[in-house]
Motif scaffolding. Structure first.
Motif, PDB file in Angstrom:
ATOM      1  N   THR A 131       0.893  -1.305  -0.333  1.00  0.00           N
ATOM      2  CA  THR A 131       0.063   0.298   0.285  1.00  0.00           C
ATOM      3  C   THR A 131       1.020   1.149   0.382  1.00  0.00           C
ATOM      4  N   GLU A 132       2.750   1.250   0.160  1.00  0.00           N
ATOM      5  CA  GLU A 132       2.768   2.479   0.524  1.00  0.00           C
ATOM      6  C   GLU A 132       3.444   2.545  -0.909  1.00  0.00           C
ATOM      7  N   ARG A 133       3.274   1.488  -1.967  1.00  0.00           N
ATOM      8  CA  ARG A 133       3.595   1.743  -3.368  1.00  0.00           C
ATOM      9  C   ARG A 133       2.639   1.848  -4.387  1.00  0.00           C
ATOM     10  N   ALA A 134       1.412   1.535  -3.746  1.00  0.00           N
ATOM     11  CA  ALA A 134       0.369   1.951  -4.282  1.00  0.00           C
ATOM     12  C   ALA A 134       0.135   3.526  -4.030  1.00  0.00           C
ATOM     13  N   TRP A 135       0.429   4.030  -3.138  1.00  0.00           N
ATOM     14  CA  TRP A 135      -0.166   5.600  -2.933  1.00  0.00           C
ATOM     15  C   TRP A 135       1.207   6.665  -3.418  1.00  0.00           C
ATOM     16  N   THR A 136       2.123   6.032  -3.441  1.00  0.00           N
ATOM     17  CA  THR A 136       3.330   6.927  -3.730  1.00  0.00           C
ATOM     18  C   THR A 136       3.393   6.635  -5.526  1.00  0.00           C
ATOM     19  N   GLN A 137       3.040   5.558  -5.951  1.00  0.00           N
ATOM     20  CA  GLN A 137       2.609   5.521  -7.345  1.00  0.00           C
ATOM     21  C   GLN A 137       1.270   5.596  -7.964  1.00  0.00           C
ATOM     22  N   ARG A 138       0.393   6.114  -7.413  1.00  0.00           N
ATOM     23  CA  ARG A 138      -1.101   5.864  -7.460  1.00  0.00           C
ATOM     24  C   ARG A 138      -1.204   6.315  -9.614  1.00  0.00           C
ATOM     25  N   GLN A 139      -0.516   7.366  -9.212  1.00  0.00           N
ATOM     26  CA  GLN A 139      -0.718   8.621 -11.097  1.00  0.00           C
ATOM     27  C   GLN A 139      -0.444   7.567 -11.859  1.00  0.00           C
ATOM     28  N   HIS A 140      -0.063   5.706 -11.671  1.00  0.00           N
ATOM     29  CA  HIS A 140       0.459   4.617 -12.735  1.00  0.00           C
ATOM     30  C   HIS A 140       0.463   4.144 -12.099  1.00  0.00           C
ATOM     31  N   TRP A 141      -0.337   3.578 -11.339  1.00  0.00           N
ATOM     32  CA  TRP A 141      -0.029   2.087 -10.201  1.00  0.00           C
ATOM     33  C   TRP A 141      -0.575   0.573 -11.696  1.00  0.00           C
ATOM     34  N   GLU A 142      -1.511   1.039 -12.475  1.00  0.00           N
ATOM     35  CA  GLU A 142      -1.593  -0.331 -12.683  1.00  0.00           C
ATOM     36  C   GLU A 142      -0.433  -0.346 -13.559  1.00  0.00           C
ATOM     37  N   GLN A 143       0.595  -0.324 -14.320  1.00  0.00           N
ATOM     38  CA  GLN A 143       1.446  -0.503 -14.839  1.00  0.00           C
ATOM     39  C   GLN A 143       2.685  -0.995 -13.644  1.00  0.00           C
ATOM     40  N   ALA A 144       3.494   0.241 -12.353  1.00  0.00           N
ATOM     41  CA  ALA A 144       3.994   0.147 -11.438  1.00  0.00           C
ATOM     42  C   ALA A 144       3.316  -1.243 -10.877  1.00  0.00           C
ATOM     43  N   LYS A 145       2.692  -1.487 -10.609  1.00  0.00           N
ATOM     44  CA  LYS A 145       2.416  -2.465  -9.091  1.00  0.00           C
ATOM     45  C   LYS A 145       3.049  -4.460  -9.755  1.00  0.00           C
ATOM     46  N   ASP A 146       3.143  -4.520 -10.721  1.00  0.00           N
ATOM     47  CA  ASP A 146       4.229  -5.640 -11.069  1.00  0.00           C
ATOM     48  C   ASP A 146       5.553  -5.447 -11.089  1.00  0.00           C
ATOM     49  N   HIS A 147       5.751  -3.922 -10.788  1.00  0.00           N
ATOM     50  CA  HIS A 147       7.008  -4.055 -10.541  1.00  0.00           C
ATOM     51  C   HIS A 147       7.692  -3.959  -8.920  1.00  0.00           C
ATOM     52  N   LEU A 148       8.781  -4.484  -8.635  1.00  0.00           N
ATOM     53  CA  LEU A 148       9.025  -5.062  -7.389  1.00  0.00           C
ATOM     54  C   LEU A 148      10.185  -3.638  -7.027  1.00  0.00           C
ATOM     55  N   PRO A 149       9.982  -3.129  -5.715  1.00  0.00           N
ATOM     56  CA  PRO A 149      10.708  -2.249  -5.497  1.00  0.00           C
ATOM     57  C   PRO A 149      12.253  -2.316  -5.220  1.00  0.00           C
ATOM     58  N   GLY A 150      13.048  -0.956  -5.436  1.00  0.00           N
ATOM     59  CA  GLY A 150      13.870  -0.818  -4.977  1.00  0.00           C
ATOM     60  C   GLY A 150      14.663  -0.440  -3.581  1.00  0.00           C
ATOM     61  N   SER A 151      15.475   0.021  -2.530  1.00  0.00           N
ATOM     62  CA  SER A 151      15.789   0.462  -1.225  1.00  0.00           C
ATOM     63  C   SER A 151      15.106   1.767  -1.091  1.00  0.00           C
ATOM     64  N   GLY A 152      15.016   2.200  -2.262  1.00  0.00           N
ATOM     65  CA  GLY A 152      14.808   3.687  -2.078  1.00  0.00           C
ATOM     66  C   GLY A 152      13.037   4.435  -2.194  1.00  0.00           C
ATOM     67  N   PHE A 153      12.084   2.772  -2.391  1.00  0.00           N
ATOM     68  CA  PHE A 153      10.745   2.676  -1.591  1.00  0.00           C
ATOM     69  C   PHE A 153      11.128   2.803  -0.379  1.00  0.00           C
ATOM     70  N   GLY A 154       9.744   2.940   0.221  1.00  0.00           N
ATOM     71  CA  GLY A 154       9.656   2.177   1.582  1.00  0.00           C
ATOM     72  C   GLY A 154       8.990   3.310   2.482  1.00  0.00           C
ATOM     73  N   MET A 155       8.362   2.515   3.641  1.00  0.00           N
ATOM     74  CA  MET A 155       8.467   3.414   5.123  1.00  0.00           C
ATOM     75  C   MET A 155       9.146   2.936   6.243  1.00  0.00           C
ATOM     76  N   LEU A 156       9.044   1.789   5.876  1.00  0.00           N
ATOM     77  CA  LEU A 156      11.206   1.852   7.154  1.00  0.00           C
ATOM     78  C   LEU A 156      12.187   1.553   6.133  1.00  0.00           C
ATOM     79  N   GLY A 157      12.914   2.311   7.386  1.00  0.00           N
ATOM     80  CA  GLY A 157      14.561   1.749   5.967  1.00  0.00           C
ATOM     81  C   GLY A 157      15.608   2.125   7.272  1.00  0.00           C
ATOM     82  N   TRP A 158      16.978   1.430   6.870  1.00  0.00           N
ATOM     83  CA  TRP A 158      18.095   1.723   7.637  1.00  0.00           C
ATOM     84  C   TRP A 158      19.263   1.871   6.939  1.00  0.00           C
ATOM     85  N   GLU A 159      19.745   1.580   7.605  1.00  0.00           N
ATOM     86  CA  GLU A 159      21.827   1.031   6.887  1.00  0.00           C
ATOM     87  C   GLU A 159      21.801   0.508   7.903  1.00  0.00           C
ATOM     88  N   VAL A 160      22.697  -0.983   7.248  1.00  0.00           N
ATOM     89  CA  VAL A 160      23.740  -2.056   7.718  1.00  0.00           C
ATOM     90  C   VAL A 160      25.015  -1.538   8.141  1.00  0.00           C
TER      91      VAL A 160
END
Length: 215
Positions: free
Chosen positions: A64-93
């Motif tokens: 749903t984070e991706r669905a909101w962020t990419q809402r304008q072209h979600w039908e095309q974007a939903k089948d493409h898995l995200p990289g680390s630039g998309f996210g609700m929570l993140g950290w560096e190892v």
């Protein structure tokens, strides 16, 4: 000196696969329920021709984070898995000192891993895989549980990066789970002092209604 792509293939891909992650170049994904994803990415950051250096970054990305962020072209974007630039929570190892890039006075490079010029590739791999097994993979798996992620977005641990306010996160983590009526109390708690707040509330109502209609 072994290239990062060859080093990654030799040392990181096997342990990632063993832990259930799916490799895709420098990106490794742990898949959860409802299309959620935790992403581990090794990002090259050249600093010295005698060294190979890179950041190791993690993002937890609810569908749903991706669905909101990419809402304008979600039908095309939903089948493409995200990289680390998309996210609700993140950290560096964070690397142990023995394989960390020496960056006096530059805190932006504190998380930089390195090998070459005094650091053997095998040593860097050993240190990274130990951290991944002990800390990173378990944390990725834990935060794919939406209840755990929701609690973290409320409590806000200081060593993690939170990319949504608590009210927004609560909506995003429930918008595909609850009825439109049950969503309304969550919408009342959405922080309004952020750009696109009204658009976000309208999108959430539409998303929940569409999901409810689809059954």
């Amino acid at each position: 000196m072994i290239s990062q792509s060859a080093w990654r293939q030799r040392y990181v891909v096997p342990v990632a696969k063993e832990a259930g992650l799916v490799p895709d170049g420098s990106v490794f994904r742990m898949l959860g329920e409802r299309g959620d994803c935790a992403v581990l990415e090794l990002q090259a950051h050249p600093m010295d021709p005698k060294l190979q250096s890179f950041f190791v970054r993690v993002s937890v990305v609810p569908l749903t984070e991706r669905a909101w962020t990419q809402r304008q072209h979600w039908e095309q974007a939903k089948d493409h898995l995200p990289g680390s630039g998309f996210g609700m929570l993140g950290w560096e190892v964070t690397p142990p000192a023995v394989v960390a890039f020496d960056s006096p006075g530059d805190s932006s490079l504190d998380g930089l891993w390195t090998y070459g010029a005094g650091v053997e590739p095998e040593e860097c791999a050993e240190q990274l895989t130990a951290v991944l097994h002990k800390h990173t993979f378990p944390a990725m798996r834990r935060f794919l549980d939406r209840d755990v992620l929701a609690a973290e977005m409320r409590q806000r641990s200081g060593h993690l990066r939170h990319h949504r306010p608590p009210g927004w996160a609560a909506v995003l983590l429930d918008v595909d789970l609850v009825s439109p009526a049950a969503l309304e109390p969550l919408l009342q708690a959405v922080e309004t002092g952020y750009p696109l707040a009204d658009e976000f509330v309208a999108w959430a109502r539409e998303y929940a209604a569409r999901r409810s209609t689809a059954g």
